[in-house]
Design a protein around this motif. Structure first.
Motif, short mmCIF file in Angstrom:
data_model
loop_
_atom_site.label_atom_id
_atom_site.label_comp_id
_atom_site.label_asym_id
_atom_site.label_seq_id
_atom_site.Cartn_x
_atom_site.Cartn_y
_atom_site.Cartn_z
N MET A 90 -2.69 15.29 -45.43
CA MET A 90 -2.93 16.20 -46.52
C MET A 90 -1.94 17.35 -46.44
SD MET A 90 -6.50 18.08 -47.33
CE MET A 90 -6.41 19.81 -47.68
N SER A 91 -1.42 17.78 -47.55
CA SER A 91 -0.50 18.90 -47.53
C SER A 91 -1.14 20.13 -48.16
CB SER A 91 0.80 18.52 -48.25
OG SER A 91 0.53 18.22 -49.59
N THR A 92 -0.51 21.25 -47.95
CA THR A 92 -1.01 22.52 -48.45
C THR A 92 -0.76 22.65 -49.95
OG1 THR A 92 -0.73 23.57 -46.31
CG2 THR A 92 -0.75 25.02 -48.22
N ARG A 93 -1.75 23.15 -50.65
CA ARG A 93 -1.62 23.39 -52.09
C ARG A 93 -0.84 24.68 -52.34
NH1 ARG A 93 -7.21 24.25 -53.91
NH2 ARG A 93 -7.38 25.02 -51.81
N ALA A 94 -0.03 24.69 -53.38
CA ALA A 94 0.76 25.87 -53.73
C ALA A 94 -0.16 27.07 -54.00
CB ALA A 94 1.63 25.58 -54.95
N GLU A 145 9.88 39.97 -42.22
CA GLU A 145 11.08 40.57 -41.63
C GLU A 145 11.98 39.48 -41.06
OE1 GLU A 145 9.37 43.43 -38.90
OE2 GLU A 145 9.16 44.90 -40.51
N GLU A 146 12.06 38.37 -41.79
CA GLU A 146 12.86 37.20 -41.45
C GLU A 146 12.44 36.52 -40.15
OE1 GLU A 146 14.87 35.65 -43.63
OE2 GLU A 146 14.08 37.21 -44.93
N LYS A 147 11.27 36.87 -39.65
CA LYS A 147 10.72 36.20 -38.46
C LYS A 147 9.66 35.21 -38.90
CE LYS A 147 11.22 40.34 -35.60
NZ LYS A 147 10.47 41.35 -34.83
N PRO A 148 9.70 33.99 -38.40
CA PRO A 148 8.61 33.05 -38.72
C PRO A 148 7.36 33.47 -37.95
CG PRO A 148 10.21 32.05 -37.24
CD PRO A 148 10.74 33.41 -37.57
N VAL A 149 6.36 33.94 -38.67
CA VAL A 149 5.16 34.48 -38.02
C VAL A 149 3.94 33.56 -38.11
CG1 VAL A 149 5.85 36.89 -38.21
CG2 VAL A 149 4.58 35.84 -40.06
N ALA A 150 3.97 32.61 -39.07
CA ALA A 150 2.78 31.77 -39.26
C ALA A 150 3.16 30.50 -40.00
CB ALA A 150 1.71 32.54 -40.03
N PHE A 151 2.24 29.55 -39.95
CA PHE A 151 2.35 28.31 -40.71
C PHE A 151 1.10 28.16 -41.55
CE2 PHE A 151 4.88 27.44 -36.88
CZ PHE A 151 6.09 27.13 -37.48
N VAL A 152 1.27 27.56 -42.70
CA VAL A 152 0.13 27.19 -43.53
C VAL A 152 0.16 25.66 -43.59
CG1 VAL A 152 -1.07 27.48 -45.72
CG2 VAL A 152 0.41 29.31 -44.86
N GLY A 170 -9.11 39.85 -31.07
CA GLY A 170 -10.25 39.85 -30.15
C GLY A 170 -10.30 38.51 -29.45
N THR A 171 -11.11 37.63 -29.94
CA THR A 171 -11.21 36.27 -29.39
C THR A 171 -10.76 35.30 -30.48
OG1 THR A 171 -13.07 36.95 -28.02
CG2 THR A 171 -12.70 34.59 -28.27
N PRO A 172 -9.49 34.91 -30.46
CA PRO A 172 -9.00 34.05 -31.54
C PRO A 172 -9.47 32.60 -31.40
CG PRO A 172 -7.26 34.45 -29.96
CD PRO A 172 -8.44 35.27 -29.52
N ASP A 173 -9.57 31.95 -32.55
CA ASP A 173 -9.80 30.51 -32.60
C ASP A 173 -8.41 29.89 -32.47
OD1 ASP A 173 -10.58 27.89 -33.17
OD2 ASP A 173 -10.63 28.23 -35.33
N GLU A 174 -8.19 29.09 -31.45
CA GLU A 174 -6.88 28.49 -31.23
C GLU A 174 -6.94 27.00 -31.54
OE1 GLU A 174 -4.50 30.24 -27.89
OE2 GLU A 174 -6.51 30.91 -27.27
N ALA A 175 -5.91 26.55 -32.27
CA ALA A 175 -5.86 25.14 -32.67
C ALA A 175 -4.41 24.74 -32.93
CB ALA A 175 -6.69 24.92 -33.93
N GLU A 176 -4.18 23.43 -32.95
CA GLU A 176 -2.86 22.91 -33.30
C GLU A 176 -2.65 23.06 -34.81
OE1 GLU A 176 -3.02 18.81 -32.09
OE2 GLU A 176 -2.37 19.29 -30.06
N ALA A 177 -1.47 23.50 -35.20
CA ALA A 177 -1.15 23.61 -36.63
C ALA A 177 -0.93 22.21 -37.22
CB ALA A 177 0.10 24.47 -36.83
N TYR A 178 -0.43 21.32 -36.40
CA TYR A 178 -0.20 19.93 -36.80
C TYR A 178 -0.30 19.11 -35.51
CZ TYR A 178 4.38 21.55 -35.28
OH TYR A 178 5.40 22.13 -34.56
N PRO A 179 -0.53 17.82 -35.60
CA PRO A 179 -0.71 17.01 -34.39
C PRO A 179 0.46 17.15 -33.42
CG PRO A 179 -1.31 15.75 -36.32
CD PRO A 179 -0.69 17.02 -36.83
N GLY A 180 0.14 17.51 -32.20
CA GLY A 180 1.15 17.63 -31.17
C GLY A 180 1.79 19.01 -31.05
N SER A 181 1.41 19.95 -31.93
CA SER A 181 2.00 21.29 -31.85
C SER A 181 1.35 22.08 -30.73
CB SER A 181 1.85 22.05 -33.18
OG SER A 181 0.55 22.60 -33.31
N LYS A 182 1.97 23.20 -30.38
CA LYS A 182 1.32 24.10 -29.44
C LYS A 182 0.15 24.76 -30.16
CE LYS A 182 4.16 28.15 -30.41
NZ LYS A 182 5.00 29.18 -29.86
#
Length: 111
Positions: free
Chosen positions: A1-5, A35-42, A60-72
């Motif tokens: 599934m891809s992200t909707r515009a 500021e030309e830095k990649p800060v996040a992924f959608v 505080g206490t973030p929910d951590e997950a892979e952005a895509y399979p195999g990512s950090k």
């Protein structure tokens, strides 16, 4: 599934207080730059912020997950936090401040 515009449009609108927010579509998903830095992924209509110590303190206490399979692991920001413009802009600003400046691009050579 891809992200909707529409998802990306909503997020960039929520972050409109930050000058220089932009996105780039990549493989059906998006990279969010500040500021030309990649800060996040959608990815799959979810927001994943690059992990930094400053971001962890901010969340505080973030929910951590892979952005895509195999990512950090990234900080997954739930949709209810998207509604708080100030909080979201603060997180992106804090994250960008903790990341190194982007490396200058090498000029392309003819050939």
């Amino acid at each position: 599934m891809s992200t909707r515009a529409e998802t990306v449009e909503f997020l960039t609108d929520q972050l409109s207080a930050l000058p220089g927010i932009r996105t780039r579509k990549m493989f059906g998903e998006y990279c969010l730059y500040f500021e030309e830095k990649p800060v996040a992924f959608v990815c799959d209509d979810e927001l994943f912020v690059k992990p930094t110590d400053a971001g962890r303190t901010y969340i505080g206490t973030p929910d951590e997950a892979e952005a895509y399979p195999g990512s950090k692991l990234y900080f997954r920001i739930s949709g209810d936090r998207w509604e708080d413009r100030e909080w979201l802009a603060g997180l992106i600003d804090t994250t960008a401040a903790a990341l190194p400046a982007p490396k200058p691009k090498k000029p392309r050579t003819a050939g």
